[in-house]
Design a protein around this motif. Structure first.
Motif: not given
Length: 255
Positions: A43-46, A48-49, A161
């Motif tokens: 997902d977008s949050a992952s 960006r990690e 993202a």
């Protein structure tokens, strides 16, 4: 994209080791029987990690080093294709869209000064097309695939993202390694902008033409979000510096 071309590009992506293997083609449907990829859909949050960014860059390099696709893809060409659809069906455009096309053309000119060699690109790398599988990140869904500037691939990932400039620089460095320059970072940031400008129209077209009463996806809101991000970047005080850097007219992204 015509189904036979999408099928062939899917086959070629599988040869790179990034796409799922093609077990069977059912041309009468048309459809594909693909390898099941065990893993986690990102997902977008992952995306960006900090630990995920270099792994995505590795997957992109593998795809880009694989067999060339059977067609080319140009994001601004796609923009005008979608704009023609909007005009034909008399669909309302986001406020100020046509007036902003002059900025898009300035960006196209800047990117054209030092063009990059095209490579086989996915061109639609939203998080859900990335599978974190054993052995590395895999890439699925080649409907918009085609040979393209690799800096668009990175910019599109960053747009989908919602990367900040530092994350864009990290992705660029992870992909290009020691070859990373301010000009390459600028190219990726400018392609982030072009991604948002163009996919604004994709969602505009789907909002205007799809009539599925069972759908819960808000295409209109997604178009507004993409357009808001695009306008943010077109109004950013460093846009001119990015265009000069991408064109090789300055060695720095800073004033």
């Amino acid at each position: 994209m015509p189904p036979p071309l999408e099928i062939e590009n899917t086959r070629r992506a599988a040869e790179s080791g990034v796409g799922a293997r093609v077990y069977e083609v059912l041309p009468d449907l048309p459809a594909l029987v693909l390898e099941f990829l065990p893993g986690r859909t990102l997902d977008s949050a992952s995306v960006r990690e900090a630990t995920t960014i270099p792994r995505i860059a590795t997957a992109c390099r593998r795809l880009h080093a694989g067999p060339r696709f059977g067609n080319d893809f140009d994001i601004i060409g796609k923009l005008y294709e979608l704009l023609d659809v909007c005009r034909y069906h008399d669909l309302p455009l986001p406020d100020g869209y046509l007036e902003r096309l002059s900025t898009v053309e300035y960006v196209r000119t800047a990117l054209g000064v030092l063009p990059m060699r095209t490579v086989p690109c996915h061109n639609d790398l939203l998080a859900e097309n990335l599978i974190d599988a054993p052995g590395g990140i895999r890439i699925v869904d080649y409907q918009l695939s085609g040979n393209n500037d690799p800096s668009f691939e990175l910019g599109d990932i960053a747009a989908e993202a919602d990367f900040d400039p530092e994350q864009v620089a990290d992705l660029t460095a992870a992909y290009f390694g020691a070859e990373t320059t301010p000009a390459l970072v600028a190219r990726v940031r400018l392609n982030l902008l072009l991604s948002n400008v163009t996919w604004t129209l994709w969602f505009t077209v789907h909002h205007g033409l799809l009539r599925d009463p069972g759908s819960t996806f808000d295409y209109r809101a997604e178009a507004a979000d993409k357009w808001g991000q695009a306008c943010r970047d077109m109004d950013a005080p460093d846009l001119g510096r990015l265009m000069r850097a991408a064109a090789g007219r300055t060695s720095s992204l800073h004033p």
